[in-house]
Design a protein around this motif. Structure first.
Motif, PDB file in Angstrom:
ATOM      1  N   ALA A   1       0.832  -1.203   0.000  1.00 21.89           N
ATOM      2  CA  ALA A   1       0.000   0.000   0.000  1.00 21.89           C
ATOM      3  C   ALA A   1       0.869   1.257   0.000  1.00 21.89           C
ATOM      4  O   ALA A   1       0.593   2.227  -0.727  1.00 21.89           O
ATOM      5  N   LEU A   2       1.932   1.257   0.804  1.00 25.55           N
ATOM      6  CA  LEU A   2       2.841   2.403   0.815  1.00 25.55           C
ATOM      7  C   LEU A   2       3.575   2.544  -0.515  1.00 25.55           C
ATOM      8  O   LEU A   2       3.798   3.663  -0.995  1.00 25.55           O
ATOM      9  N   LEU A   3       3.941   1.423  -1.113  1.00 23.01           N
ATOM     10  CA  LEU A   3       4.613   1.479  -2.413  1.00 23.01           C
ATOM     11  C   LEU A   3       3.685   2.060  -3.472  1.00 23.01           C
ATOM     12  O   LEU A   3       4.096   2.915  -4.273  1.00 23.01           O
ATOM     13  N   LEU A   4       2.439   1.617  -3.478  1.00 25.85           N
ATOM     14  CA  LEU A   4       1.472   2.155  -4.437  1.00 25.85           C
ATOM     15  C   LEU A   4       1.253   3.644  -4.206  1.00 25.85           C
ATOM     16  O   LEU A   4       1.197   4.435  -5.160  1.00 25.85           O
ATOM     17  N   GLY A   5       1.147   4.042  -2.936  1.00 20.91           N
ATOM     18  CA  GLY A   5       0.978   5.460  -2.633  1.00 20.91           C
ATOM     19  C   GLY A   5       2.167   6.290  -3.075  1.00 20.91           C
ATOM     20  O   GLY A   5       2.009   7.407  -3.577  1.00 20.91           O
ATOM     21  N   SER A   6       3.372   5.745  -2.902  1.00 17.33           N
ATOM     22  CA  SER A   6       4.564   6.489  -3.319  1.00 17.33           C
ATOM     23  C   SER A   6       4.620   6.641  -4.832  1.00 17.33           C
ATOM     24  O   SER A   6       5.017   7.692  -5.342  1.00 17.33           O
ATOM     25  N   LEU A   7       4.213   5.611  -5.562  1.00 13.10           N
ATOM     26  CA  LEU A   7       4.215   5.700  -7.024  1.00 13.10           C
ATOM     27  C   LEU A   7       3.200   6.730  -7.516  1.00 13.10           C
ATOM     28  O   LEU A   7       3.471   7.489  -8.455  1.00 13.10           O
ATOM     29  N   ILE A   8       2.033   6.755  -6.876  1.00 10.25           N
ATOM     30  CA  ILE A   8       1.012   7.732  -7.271  1.00 10.25           C
ATOM     31  C   ILE A   8       1.469   9.147  -6.946  1.00 10.25           C
ATOM     32  O   ILE A   8       1.345  10.070  -7.764  1.00 10.25           O
ATOM     33  N   ALA A   9       2.014   9.339  -5.740  1.00 10.41           N
ATOM     34  CA  ALA A   9       2.463  10.678  -5.345  1.00 10.41           C
ATOM     35  C   ALA A   9       3.636  11.148  -6.192  1.00 10.41           C
ATOM     36  O   ALA A   9       3.750  12.339  -6.509  1.00 10.41           O
ATOM     37  N   ALA A  10       4.512  10.217  -6.572  1.00  9.52           N
ATOM     38  CA  ALA A  10       5.681  10.600  -7.367  1.00  9.52           C
ATOM     39  C   ALA A  10       5.306  11.051  -8.766  1.00  9.52           C
ATOM     40  O   ALA A  10       6.059  11.795  -9.407  1.00  9.52           O
ATOM     41  N   ARG A  11       4.147  10.620  -9.258  1.00 11.13           N
ATOM     42  CA  ARG A  11       3.723  10.994 -10.606  1.00 11.13           C
ATOM     43  C   ARG A  11       3.094  12.380 -10.668  1.00 11.13           C
ATOM     44  O   ARG A  11       2.822  12.887 -11.758  1.00 11.13           O
ATOM     45  N   GLN A  12       2.852  12.980  -9.506  1.00 10.36           N
ATOM     46  CA  GLN A  12       2.269  14.318  -9.499  1.00 10.36           C
ATOM     47  C   GLN A  12       3.292  15.321 -10.029  1.00 10.36           C
ATOM     48  O   GLN A  12       4.414  15.400  -9.527  1.00 10.36           O
ATOM     49  N   ALA A  13       2.896  16.063 -11.020  1.00  9.73           N
ATOM     50  CA  ALA A  13       3.832  17.000 -11.648  1.00  9.73           C
ATOM     51  C   ALA A  13       4.252  18.107 -10.687  1.00  9.73           C
ATOM     52  O   ALA A  13       5.409  18.524 -10.662  1.00  9.73           O
ATOM     53  N   HIS A  14       3.304  18.587  -9.890  1.00  9.17           N
ATOM     54  CA  HIS A  14       3.611  19.680  -8.971  1.00  9.17           C
ATOM     55  C   HIS A  14       2.941  19.399  -7.629  1.00  9.17           C
ATOM     56  O   HIS A  14       1.736  19.143  -7.572  1.00  9.17           O
ATOM     57  N   LEU A  15       3.718  19.455  -6.567  1.00  8.26           N
ATOM     58  CA  LEU A  15       3.190  19.348  -5.215  1.00  8.26           C
ATOM     59  C   LEU A  15       3.101  20.746  -4.620  1.00  8.26           C
ATOM     60  O   LEU A  15       3.915  21.619  -4.932  1.00  8.26           O
ATOM     61  N   ASN A  16       2.092  20.950  -3.762  1.00 11.36           N
ATOM     62  CA  ASN A  16       1.984  22.274  -3.155  1.00 11.36           C
ATOM     63  C   ASN A  16       3.142  22.509  -2.186  1.00 11.36           C
ATOM     64  O   ASN A  16       3.930  21.609  -1.892  1.00 11.36           O
ATOM     65  N   GLU A  17       3.231  23.722  -1.705  1.00 15.84           N
ATOM     66  CA  GLU A  17       4.393  24.112  -0.902  1.00 15.84           C
ATOM     67  C   GLU A  17       4.513  23.284   0.369  1.00 15.84           C
ATOM     68  O   GLU A  17       5.626  22.935   0.796  1.00 15.84           O
ATOM     69  N   PHE A  18       3.369  22.946   0.970  1.00 20.89           N
ATOM     70  CA  PHE A  18       3.412  22.176   2.216  1.00 20.89           C
ATOM     71  C   PHE A  18       4.031  20.798   1.989  1.00 20.89           C
ATOM     72  O   PHE A  18       4.941  20.381   2.717  1.00 20.89           O
TER      73      PHE A  18
END
Length: 278
Positions: free
Chosen positions: A18-35
């Motif tokens: 589950a953490l691996l899947l979450g990391s892959l999804i989050a890593a594909r985000q082009a831009h993360l907000n400042e927080f």
């Protein structure tokens, strides 16, 4: 020893996957907000300190070294990736640093993951640190004295028939990753534990992370953070199981019973059974 059904046998893999899947999804985000950008910039260091504290408290030298190896690679690659994101160009040593990390990361990770803790705690820790120090000094010496020759040896195409576009790491890295994955998988199958499951899944995550270091902004920070979190969670989960569950049967132990009774209040009934030929 009681036979374990498949669901229970592989239950330790659920949280790491589950953490691996979450990391892959989050890593594909082009831009993360400042927080989230600020969070993932400091999270690897926080997890190294937190995981190190857990490892000291529970005498887990192996997991401490795994966290340290992942953090060192993260630190080295983050310096290169930050320069690339800010200036749009690579540092002169970026290629050599990246390829050395791609080769040494699975080698050291697999070695530490399979290195059983069988000696005195201090001796075991010193031996592991000595190996890390020797490998680091040797790699640094080669990179400083023979940079072009070392880079050429790392990037040499040894198996032309296996050279494809989707294999983005140097060819030498893939056999090392494969051997480490097989070893960690066999270790988990022989003795399914949360830490063994996390080690195996985290190495898969590292294999998926490395090709994204320069191509996906933030992938290194996000995936390093969540993969280190995976190891820390496994340490905490295993400590909980040691305290509250019987190692042989997997059933709740006396401490778990005491906590459950405290939650029931003053009125409850206890039934006892004597099981023959258990």
């Amino acid at each position: 020893m009681p036979r374990l059904n498949a669901a229970r046998y592989f239950s330790h893999l659920y949280a790491p996957l589950a953490l691996l899947l979450g990391s892959l999804i989050a890593a594909r985000q082009a831009h993360l907000n400042e927080f989230f950008t600020s969070l993932f910039n400091v999270l690897p260091t926080v997890l190294l300190l937190l995981g190190g504290a857990f490892c000291i408290a529970y005498a887990r030298v192996r997991e401490a070294c795994l966290l340290l190896v992942v953090y060192i690679v993260y630190f080295l690659l983050d310096t290169q990736a930050d320069h690339y994101r800010i200036h749009g160009s690579l540092l002169p040593e970026a290629a050599l640093t990246f390829h050395l990390c791609s080769l040494l990361l699975p080698a050291l990770y697999g070695l530490y993951g399979l290195w059983q803790e069988r000696t005195h705690l201090l001796q075991d820790g010193l031996a592991r640190l000595a190996v890390l120090f020797a490998v680091s000094i040797s790699a640094l010496a080669l990179a400083r004295r023979f940079p072009e020759a070392t880079l050429g040896w790392l990037t040499e195409v040894r198996w032309p028939s296996l050279q494809t576009d989707w294999l983005q790491l140097i060819q030498l890295a893939y056999p090392v990753f494969l051997l480490a994955l097989i070893g960690l998988l066999m270790q988990y199958l022989r003795r399914p534990r949360p830490v063994h499951a996390a080690q195996f899944v985290a190495l898969i995550g590292l294999l998926l992370m490395l090709p994204k270091v320069f191509s996906q902004p933030g992938a290194l920070n996000v995936m390093s953070s969540l993969l280190m979190l995976m190891l820390v969670v496994a340490i905490a989960q295993e400590a909980y199981q040691m305290a509250f569950r019987d190692e042989l049967t997997g059933l709740p132990g006396r401490r778990a019973l005491n906590e459950r009774l405290q939650r029931l209040g003053r009125q409850y009934v206890i039934a006892m059974a004597d099981v023959d030929r258990f």
